[in-house]
Design an enzyme around this catalytic site. Structure first.
Site, short mmCIF file in Angstrom:
data_model
loop_
_atom_site.label_atom_id
_atom_site.label_comp_id
_atom_site.label_asym_id
_atom_site.label_seq_id
_atom_site.Cartn_x
_atom_site.Cartn_y
_atom_site.Cartn_z
N ASP A 176 4.09 1.33 11.85
CA ASP A 176 2.84 0.74 11.36
C ASP A 176 2.61 -0.67 11.89
OD1 ASP A 176 2.06 2.97 9.99
OD2 ASP A 176 2.42 2.16 7.98
N LYS B 183 0.83 -1.21 0.00
CA LYS B 183 0.00 0.00 0.00
C LYS B 183 0.86 1.25 0.00
CE LYS B 183 -2.22 3.18 2.92
NZ LYS B 183 -1.63 4.11 3.91
N ASN B 184 1.88 1.32 0.85
CA ASN B 184 2.69 2.54 0.96
C ASN B 184 3.49 2.81 -0.30
OD1 ASN B 184 1.77 3.14 3.56
ND2 ASN B 184 3.40 1.96 4.55
N ARG C 150 -8.93 0.61 3.83
CA ARG C 150 -8.03 1.54 3.18
C ARG C 150 -6.69 0.90 2.84
NH1 ARG C 150 -6.31 5.32 6.81
NH2 ARG C 150 -4.94 5.90 5.12
N ARG D 171 0.90 16.49 11.91
CA ARG D 171 1.71 15.99 10.79
C ARG D 171 2.15 17.20 9.98
NH1 ARG D 171 -0.11 10.34 8.14
NH2 ARG D 171 -0.85 9.27 9.96
N CYS E 83 -5.12 8.76 8.53
CA CYS E 83 -5.12 8.47 9.96
C CYS E 83 -4.58 9.65 10.75
CB CYS E 83 -4.28 7.22 10.25
SG CYS E 83 -4.89 5.72 9.44
#
Length: 414
Positions: free
Chosen positions: A295, A10-11, A387, A110, A105
Protein backbone atom coordinates in the site's frame (compact mmCIF):
# COMPACT_ATOMS: atom_id res chain seq x y z
CA UNK A 1 6.58 22.16 6.75
CA UNK A 2 4.84 21.59 10.07
CA UNK A 3 3.07 18.95 12.14
CA UNK A 4 0.37 16.43 11.22
CA UNK A 5 -1.77 14.15 13.39
CA UNK A 6 -2.26 10.63 12.01
CA UNK A 7 -5.77 9.17 12.08
CA UNK A 8 -6.91 5.69 13.05
CA UNK A 9 -5.99 2.82 10.77
CA UNK A 10 -8.39 2.21 7.90
CA UNK A 11 -7.30 -1.43 7.48
CA UNK A 12 -7.83 -2.14 11.18
CA UNK A 13 -11.20 -0.40 11.24
CA UNK A 14 -12.68 -2.46 8.40
CA UNK A 15 -11.67 -5.66 10.22
CA UNK A 16 -12.84 -4.60 13.69
CA UNK A 17 -16.24 -3.29 12.59
CA UNK A 18 -17.47 -6.66 11.24
CA UNK A 19 -15.97 -8.31 14.34
CA UNK A 20 -18.61 -6.42 16.35
CA UNK A 21 -21.15 -8.84 14.82
CA UNK A 22 -19.67 -11.54 17.06
CA UNK A 23 -20.57 -9.53 20.18
CA UNK A 24 -24.14 -9.57 21.55
CA UNK A 25 -23.44 -6.40 23.48
CA UNK A 26 -22.45 -2.77 23.04
CA UNK A 27 -18.98 -1.95 21.68
CA UNK A 28 -17.46 1.51 21.82
CA UNK A 29 -14.85 1.96 19.07
CA UNK A 30 -12.55 4.98 19.38
CA UNK A 31 -10.01 6.52 17.00
CA UNK A 32 -12.12 5.45 14.00
CA UNK A 33 -10.98 7.24 10.85
CA UNK A 34 -13.68 9.49 9.39
CA UNK A 35 -13.55 7.98 5.89
CA UNK A 36 -15.99 6.58 3.35
CA UNK A 37 -15.09 2.91 3.86
CA UNK A 38 -15.87 3.20 7.59
CA UNK A 39 -19.15 5.01 6.95
CA UNK A 40 -20.10 2.38 4.39
CA UNK A 41 -19.32 -0.45 6.81
CA UNK A 42 -21.41 1.18 9.52
CA UNK A 43 -24.25 1.46 7.01
CA UNK A 44 -23.91 -2.27 6.26
CA UNK A 45 -24.10 -3.08 9.99
CA UNK A 46 -27.17 -0.87 10.38
CA UNK A 47 -28.80 -2.58 7.40
CA UNK A 48 -28.22 -5.93 9.14
CA UNK A 49 -30.00 -4.63 12.24
CA UNK A 50 -27.22 -3.16 14.38
CA UNK A 51 -27.75 -0.01 16.42
CA UNK A 52 -25.03 2.50 15.53
CA UNK A 53 -24.56 5.74 17.50
CA UNK A 54 -21.95 8.37 16.63
CA UNK A 55 -20.43 9.99 19.73
CA UNK A 56 -18.32 12.19 17.45
CA UNK A 57 -16.65 11.80 14.06
CA UNK A 58 -14.11 9.32 15.46
CA UNK A 59 -16.04 7.50 18.21
CA UNK A 60 -18.91 5.11 17.54
CA UNK A 61 -21.00 2.84 19.74
CA UNK A 62 -22.29 -0.32 18.06
CA UNK A 63 -24.84 -2.76 19.49
CA UNK A 64 -25.31 -5.89 17.40
CA UNK A 65 -27.67 -7.62 19.85
CA UNK A 66 -30.65 -7.30 17.49
CA UNK A 67 -28.86 -8.42 14.31
CA UNK A 68 -30.78 -11.33 12.80
CA UNK A 69 -29.82 -11.21 9.12
CA UNK A 70 -26.86 -13.02 7.58
CA UNK A 71 -27.46 -11.52 4.10
CA UNK A 72 -25.95 -8.02 3.77
CA UNK A 73 -27.16 -5.79 0.96
CA UNK A 74 -25.15 -6.46 -2.20
CA UNK A 75 -25.36 -2.83 -3.34
CA UNK A 76 -23.23 -1.98 -0.31
CA UNK A 77 -20.85 -4.95 -0.10
CA UNK A 78 -19.88 -4.72 -3.77
CA UNK A 79 -18.41 -1.28 -3.14
CA UNK A 80 -15.55 -2.26 -0.84
CA UNK A 81 -12.97 -5.02 -0.47
CA UNK A 82 -13.28 -5.15 3.32
CA UNK A 83 -16.84 -6.45 3.01
CA UNK A 84 -15.31 -9.91 2.51
CA UNK A 85 -14.75 -9.94 6.28
CA UNK A 86 -18.50 -10.21 6.71
CA UNK A 87 -18.17 -13.84 5.62
CA UNK A 88 -16.10 -14.89 8.61
CA UNK A 89 -18.04 -12.72 11.05
CA UNK A 90 -21.50 -13.87 9.93
CA UNK A 91 -20.38 -17.49 9.74
CA UNK A 92 -19.01 -17.19 13.27
CA UNK A 93 -22.25 -15.70 14.56
CA UNK A 94 -24.94 -17.54 12.58
CA UNK A 95 -23.08 -20.57 11.18
CA UNK A 96 -24.11 -19.29 7.76
CA UNK A 97 -23.86 -16.32 5.41
CA UNK A 98 -24.84 -15.15 1.95
CA UNK A 99 -22.60 -12.35 0.68
CA UNK A 100 -22.04 -10.76 -2.74
CA UNK A 101 -18.42 -10.77 -3.94
CA UNK A 102 -16.60 -7.71 -2.56
CA UNK A 103 -15.47 -4.69 -4.55
CA UNK A 104 -12.81 -2.09 -3.77
CA UNK A 105 -9.57 -1.35 -5.63
CA UNK A 106 -8.83 -3.55 -8.63
CA UNK A 107 -5.25 -4.83 -8.72
CA UNK A 108 -6.03 -7.97 -10.72
CA UNK A 109 -7.51 -11.22 -9.53
CA UNK A 110 -8.30 -11.47 -5.82
CA UNK A 111 -9.29 -15.09 -5.31
CA UNK A 112 -11.09 -16.09 -2.13
CA UNK A 113 -10.15 -19.76 -2.41
CA UNK A 114 -8.10 -19.60 0.80
CA UNK A 115 -11.06 -18.09 2.65
CA UNK A 116 -13.29 -20.90 1.37
CA UNK A 117 -10.68 -23.53 2.28
CA UNK A 118 -10.66 -22.28 5.87
CA UNK A 119 -14.46 -22.31 6.16
CA UNK A 120 -14.65 -25.84 4.75
CA UNK A 121 -11.98 -27.10 7.14
CA UNK A 122 -14.10 -25.78 9.98
CA UNK A 123 -17.12 -27.75 8.80
CA UNK A 124 -18.97 -25.34 6.49
CA UNK A 125 -20.35 -26.15 3.05
CA UNK A 126 -19.62 -23.31 0.63
CA UNK A 127 -21.55 -22.58 -2.59
CA UNK A 128 -20.43 -20.05 -5.21
CA UNK A 129 -22.58 -21.29 -8.09
CA UNK A 130 -25.17 -18.48 -8.04
CA UNK A 131 -22.88 -15.46 -8.35
CA UNK A 132 -22.77 -14.98 -4.58
CA UNK A 133 -20.77 -16.67 -1.84
CA UNK A 134 -22.94 -18.68 0.54
CA UNK A 135 -21.93 -21.01 3.35
CA UNK A 136 -23.64 -23.04 6.04
CA UNK A 137 -22.51 -25.25 8.91
CA UNK A 138 -24.26 -27.20 11.63
CA UNK A 139 -21.67 -25.88 14.08
CA UNK A 140 -18.19 -24.60 13.29
CA UNK A 141 -15.36 -26.65 14.75
CA UNK A 142 -11.76 -25.74 15.34
CA UNK A 143 -9.35 -26.84 12.62
CA UNK A 144 -5.72 -26.75 11.53
CA UNK A 145 -5.48 -24.22 8.70
CA UNK A 146 -2.34 -23.78 6.61
CA UNK A 147 -2.07 -20.94 4.09
CA UNK A 148 0.37 -21.54 1.22
CA UNK A 149 0.42 -17.80 0.46
CA UNK A 150 0.30 -15.07 3.08
CA UNK A 151 -3.14 -13.44 2.87
CA UNK A 152 -4.39 -10.72 5.21
CA UNK A 153 -7.98 -11.28 4.13
CA UNK A 154 -7.91 -15.03 4.66
CA UNK A 155 -6.18 -14.63 8.02
CA UNK A 156 -8.80 -12.13 9.21
CA UNK A 157 -11.67 -14.35 8.07
CA UNK A 158 -10.11 -17.38 9.74
CA UNK A 159 -9.86 -15.46 13.02
CA UNK A 160 -13.43 -14.19 12.80
CA UNK A 161 -14.87 -17.61 12.01
CA UNK A 162 -12.97 -19.41 14.76
CA UNK A 163 -13.48 -17.13 17.79
CA UNK A 164 -16.83 -18.74 18.75
CA UNK A 165 -16.17 -22.17 17.20
CA UNK A 166 -15.93 -25.37 19.22
CA UNK A 167 -12.34 -26.32 19.97
CA UNK A 168 -9.04 -24.80 18.93
CA UNK A 169 -8.10 -23.41 15.51
CA UNK A 170 -4.46 -23.12 14.46
CA UNK A 171 -3.59 -20.84 11.54
CA UNK A 172 -0.16 -21.43 10.00
CA UNK A 173 1.22 -19.09 7.36
CA UNK A 174 -0.81 -16.28 8.95
CA UNK A 175 -0.44 -12.64 7.94
CA UNK A 176 1.48 -10.55 10.49
CA UNK A 177 0.26 -7.05 9.60
CA UNK A 178 -0.41 -4.55 12.43
CA UNK A 179 -4.14 -4.50 11.66
CA UNK A 180 -4.32 -8.29 12.09
CA UNK A 181 -2.79 -7.83 15.55
CA UNK A 182 -5.23 -5.00 16.28
CA UNK A 183 -8.20 -7.21 15.37
CA UNK A 184 -6.93 -9.94 17.71
CA UNK A 185 -6.40 -7.40 20.50
CA UNK A 186 -9.95 -6.10 20.08
CA UNK A 187 -11.44 -9.59 20.18
CA UNK A 188 -9.31 -10.55 23.20
CA UNK A 189 -10.54 -7.41 24.96
CA UNK A 190 -14.05 -8.78 24.39
CA UNK A 191 -13.19 -12.17 25.89
CA UNK A 192 -11.71 -14.12 22.98
CA UNK A 193 -8.70 -16.37 23.45
CA UNK A 194 -6.31 -15.60 20.59
CA UNK A 195 -2.57 -16.14 20.87
CA UNK A 196 0.26 -15.53 18.41
CA UNK A 197 -1.14 -12.61 16.40
CA UNK A 198 1.83 -10.84 14.85
CA UNK A 199 3.58 -14.16 14.17
CA UNK A 200 3.00 -16.65 11.36
CA UNK A 201 1.17 -19.06 13.70
CA UNK A 202 -2.04 -17.99 15.43
CA UNK A 203 -4.03 -20.18 17.83
CA UNK A 204 -7.64 -19.45 18.73
CA UNK A 205 -9.47 -21.33 21.46
CA UNK A 206 -13.19 -20.94 20.87
CA UNK A 207 -15.28 -19.35 23.61
CA UNK A 208 -19.07 -19.53 24.16
CA UNK A 209 -19.64 -15.77 23.84
CA UNK A 210 -18.00 -12.35 23.77
CA UNK A 211 -18.77 -9.29 25.89
CA UNK A 212 -18.77 -5.64 24.88
CA UNK A 213 -16.26 -3.00 25.83
CA UNK A 214 -14.27 0.03 24.70
CA UNK A 215 -11.40 -0.18 22.23
CA UNK A 216 -9.19 2.39 20.44
CA UNK A 217 -7.94 1.56 16.95
CA UNK A 218 -4.21 1.85 16.22
CA UNK A 219 -2.78 4.76 14.19
CA UNK A 220 -2.73 4.29 10.43
CA UNK A 221 0.63 2.96 9.27
CA UNK A 222 -0.15 3.75 5.63
CA UNK A 223 -1.34 7.31 6.22
CA UNK A 224 1.79 7.93 8.30
CA UNK A 225 4.00 6.46 5.59
CA UNK A 226 2.26 8.58 2.97
CA UNK A 227 3.07 11.80 4.85
CA UNK A 228 6.65 10.63 5.46
CA UNK A 229 7.17 10.12 1.73
CA UNK A 230 5.36 13.37 0.88
CA UNK A 231 7.79 15.25 3.15
CA UNK A 232 10.73 13.64 1.40
CA UNK A 233 9.31 14.08 -2.12
CA UNK A 234 8.70 17.83 -1.61
CA UNK A 235 12.06 18.26 0.17
CA UNK A 236 10.09 19.41 3.21
CA UNK A 237 10.20 19.13 6.99
CA UNK A 238 7.29 17.37 8.70
CA UNK A 239 6.72 15.92 12.18
CA UNK A 240 4.08 13.19 12.45
CA UNK A 241 2.18 12.66 15.72
CA UNK A 242 0.13 9.68 16.98
CA UNK A 243 2.18 6.96 15.32
CA UNK A 244 3.66 3.61 16.32
CA UNK A 245 7.31 3.89 15.21
CA UNK A 246 7.95 0.15 14.85
CA UNK A 247 5.18 -0.03 12.23
CA UNK A 248 7.09 2.51 10.14
CA UNK A 249 10.64 1.15 10.42
CA UNK A 250 10.78 -0.39 6.93
CA UNK A 251 9.34 2.78 5.35
CA UNK A 252 11.76 4.96 7.23
CA UNK A 253 14.70 2.70 6.40
CA UNK A 254 14.05 3.09 2.66
CA UNK A 255 13.86 6.86 3.00
CA UNK A 256 17.11 6.89 4.99
CA UNK A 257 18.71 4.71 2.29
CA UNK A 258 17.68 7.37 -0.22
CA UNK A 259 19.36 10.11 1.84
CA UNK A 260 16.34 11.46 3.71
CA UNK A 261 16.61 12.38 7.40
CA UNK A 262 14.29 10.39 9.70
CA UNK A 263 14.12 10.49 13.50
CA UNK A 264 11.59 8.78 15.79
CA UNK A 265 10.22 9.73 19.18
CA UNK A 266 7.94 7.70 21.43
CA UNK A 267 4.93 8.37 19.19
CA UNK A 268 6.37 10.77 16.60
CA UNK A 269 8.44 10.71 13.43
CA UNK A 270 10.38 13.68 12.10
CA UNK A 271 11.17 13.56 8.36
CA UNK A 272 13.12 16.28 6.56
CA UNK A 273 15.49 17.09 3.71
CA UNK A 274 18.09 19.83 4.19
CA UNK A 275 19.31 22.15 1.47
CA UNK A 276 22.33 20.45 -0.01
CA UNK A 277 21.27 16.91 0.90
CA UNK A 278 21.91 14.58 -2.03
CA UNK A 279 19.11 12.07 -2.53
CA UNK A 280 20.02 8.70 -4.00
CA UNK A 281 18.39 6.03 -6.15
CA UNK A 282 17.19 2.90 -4.37
CA UNK A 283 15.61 -0.45 -5.15
CA UNK A 284 12.78 -2.02 -3.16
CA UNK A 285 10.26 -4.84 -3.20
CA UNK A 286 6.73 -4.73 -1.78
CA UNK A 287 6.12 -7.72 0.47
CA UNK A 288 3.80 -8.81 3.29
CA UNK A 289 4.59 -7.33 6.72
CA UNK A 290 7.24 -6.83 8.04
CA UNK A 291 8.34 -6.15 4.47
CA UNK A 292 7.75 -2.88 2.66
CA UNK A 293 3.94 -2.43 2.41
CA UNK A 294 2.33 -2.86 -0.99
CA UNK A 295 0.00 0.00 0.00
CA UNK A 296 3.07 2.29 0.07
CA UNK A 297 4.50 1.20 -3.27
CA UNK A 298 2.87 3.91 -5.47
CA UNK A 299 3.93 6.69 -3.09
CA UNK A 300 7.57 5.57 -2.98
CA UNK A 301 7.72 5.15 -6.77
CA UNK A 302 6.40 8.71 -7.11
CA UNK A 303 9.17 10.01 -4.82
CA UNK A 304 11.78 8.19 -6.90
CA UNK A 305 10.68 9.81 -10.17
CA UNK A 306 12.88 12.86 -9.52
CA UNK A 307 15.87 11.08 -7.95
CA UNK A 308 18.93 11.00 -10.21
CA UNK A 309 19.78 7.54 -11.54
CA UNK A 310 17.78 4.36 -12.06
CA UNK A 311 15.66 2.95 -9.24
CA UNK A 312 13.69 -0.28 -9.36
CA UNK A 313 10.45 -1.25 -7.63
CA UNK A 314 9.16 -4.81 -7.60
CA UNK A 315 5.59 -5.64 -6.58
CA UNK A 316 5.55 -8.85 -4.57
CA UNK A 317 1.86 -8.98 -3.60
CA UNK A 318 -0.52 -7.96 -6.42
CA UNK A 319 -0.47 -8.78 -10.12
CA UNK A 320 -1.51 -5.39 -11.46
CA UNK A 321 -0.55 -2.56 -9.14
CA UNK A 322 1.35 -0.41 -11.64
CA UNK A 323 -1.67 0.96 -13.51
CA UNK A 324 -1.03 4.39 -12.00
CA UNK A 325 2.34 4.61 -13.80
CA UNK A 326 0.66 5.92 -16.96
CA UNK A 327 -0.60 8.88 -14.91
CA UNK A 328 2.92 9.69 -13.70
CA UNK A 329 4.14 9.50 -17.31
CA UNK A 330 1.62 12.23 -18.18
CA UNK A 331 3.54 14.39 -15.73
CA UNK A 332 6.91 13.66 -17.34
CA UNK A 333 8.06 10.67 -15.29
CA UNK A 334 10.31 8.16 -17.07
CA UNK A 335 9.09 4.74 -15.94
CA UNK A 336 8.79 1.44 -17.76
CA UNK A 337 6.95 -1.56 -16.38
CA UNK A 338 8.01 -5.13 -17.06
CA UNK A 339 5.52 -7.44 -15.40
CA UNK A 340 5.80 -6.86 -11.65
CA UNK A 341 8.91 -4.67 -12.02
CA UNK A 342 8.95 -0.89 -12.49
CA UNK A 343 12.19 0.72 -13.65
CA UNK A 344 12.33 4.42 -12.75
CA UNK A 345 14.85 6.69 -14.47
CA UNK A 346 14.93 9.92 -12.51
CA UNK A 347 14.00 13.19 -14.26
CA UNK A 348 14.78 16.73 -13.13
CA UNK A 349 11.15 17.60 -12.39
CA UNK A 350 7.53 16.62 -12.88
CA UNK A 351 5.14 18.87 -14.80
CA UNK A 352 1.54 19.46 -13.73
CA UNK A 353 -1.08 17.66 -15.80
CA UNK A 354 -4.61 16.27 -15.69
CA UNK A 355 -4.45 12.81 -14.10
CA UNK A 356 -6.75 10.43 -12.27
CA UNK A 357 -6.66 8.32 -9.14
CA UNK A 358 -6.76 4.73 -10.40
CA UNK A 359 -7.14 3.38 -6.86
CA UNK A 360 -6.88 4.50 -3.23
CA UNK A 361 -3.11 4.52 -2.75
CA UNK A 362 -2.45 5.62 -6.32
CA UNK A 363 -4.68 8.60 -5.53
CA UNK A 364 -2.40 9.52 -2.63
CA UNK A 365 0.56 9.15 -4.99
CA UNK A 366 -1.06 11.58 -7.44
CA UNK A 367 -1.41 14.17 -4.67
CA UNK A 368 2.28 13.75 -3.83
CA UNK A 369 3.15 14.06 -7.54
CA UNK A 370 1.04 17.22 -7.80
CA UNK A 371 2.84 18.75 -4.82
CA UNK A 372 6.19 17.88 -6.42
CA UNK A 373 5.30 19.13 -9.90
CA UNK A 374 5.88 22.46 -11.58
CA UNK A 375 2.54 24.05 -12.42
CA UNK A 376 -0.98 22.88 -11.66
CA UNK A 377 -2.21 19.30 -11.46
CA UNK A 378 -5.86 18.27 -11.64
CA UNK A 379 -6.73 14.89 -10.14
CA UNK A 380 -9.98 13.17 -11.09
CA UNK A 381 -11.74 10.20 -9.44
CA UNK A 382 -10.75 11.37 -5.98
CA UNK A 383 -13.52 9.29 -4.44
CA UNK A 384 -10.84 6.61 -4.19
CA UNK A 385 -8.83 8.86 -1.86
CA UNK A 386 -11.84 9.59 0.35
CA UNK A 387 -12.27 5.86 0.93
CA UNK A 388 -9.12 5.64 3.01
CA UNK A 389 -7.73 9.04 4.08
CA UNK A 390 -9.36 11.34 6.63
CA UNK A 391 -9.36 15.08 5.94
CA UNK A 392 -6.49 14.45 3.52
CA UNK A 393 -6.28 17.69 1.56
CA UNK A 394 -6.74 19.85 4.67
CA UNK A 395 -3.84 18.09 6.38
CA UNK A 396 -1.66 18.91 3.37
CA UNK A 397 -2.92 22.50 3.30
CA UNK A 398 -1.92 22.87 6.97
CA UNK A 399 1.58 21.75 5.98
CA UNK A 400 1.78 24.41 3.26
CA UNK A 401 0.39 22.51 0.29
CA UNK A 402 -1.65 24.41 -2.29
CA UNK A 403 -4.63 22.11 -2.78
CA UNK A 404 -8.24 22.89 -3.56
CA UNK A 405 -11.17 20.48 -3.87
CA UNK A 406 -13.16 21.79 -6.83
CA UNK A 407 -15.99 19.26 -6.91
CA UNK A 408 -17.78 17.33 -4.18
CA UNK A 409 -19.67 14.20 -5.18
CA UNK A 410 -22.34 13.20 -2.68
CA UNK A 411 -22.74 9.52 -1.84
CA UNK A 412 -26.36 8.33 -1.72
CA UNK A 413 -25.56 5.60 0.79
CA UNK A 414 -23.60 7.52 3.44
Amino acid sequence: MGDVDISGAKNAAVAILPACLLVNDRCRIENLPDIKDVKLFLKILEDLGAEVSYIDNNIVEIDCSAVSSYEPLGELTRRMRGSSYLMGALLGRFNQFSVDPPGGCDFGTRPIDMHIKCFELMGATVDTSRGIVAAKAEKLKGAHVYFDIVSVGATVNAILASVLADGTTTIEGAAREPHVVDLANFLNACGAQIRGAGTDTIRIKGVPSLHGGCYAIIPDQIEAGTFMIAAAATRGDVTLHNIIPRHLEIIGSKLIEAGVNVEYGDDTAHVWVNDGDVLKKINFIALPYPGFPTDMQPQLVTFLTTICGTSMAREGVWDNRFRYVDQLKRMGANIRVEGKLAIIDGVSKLIGAEVKATDLRAGAAMIIAGLMAEGSTEIRDIYHIDRGYENFENKFIALGGNIQRIQVVEDEYI
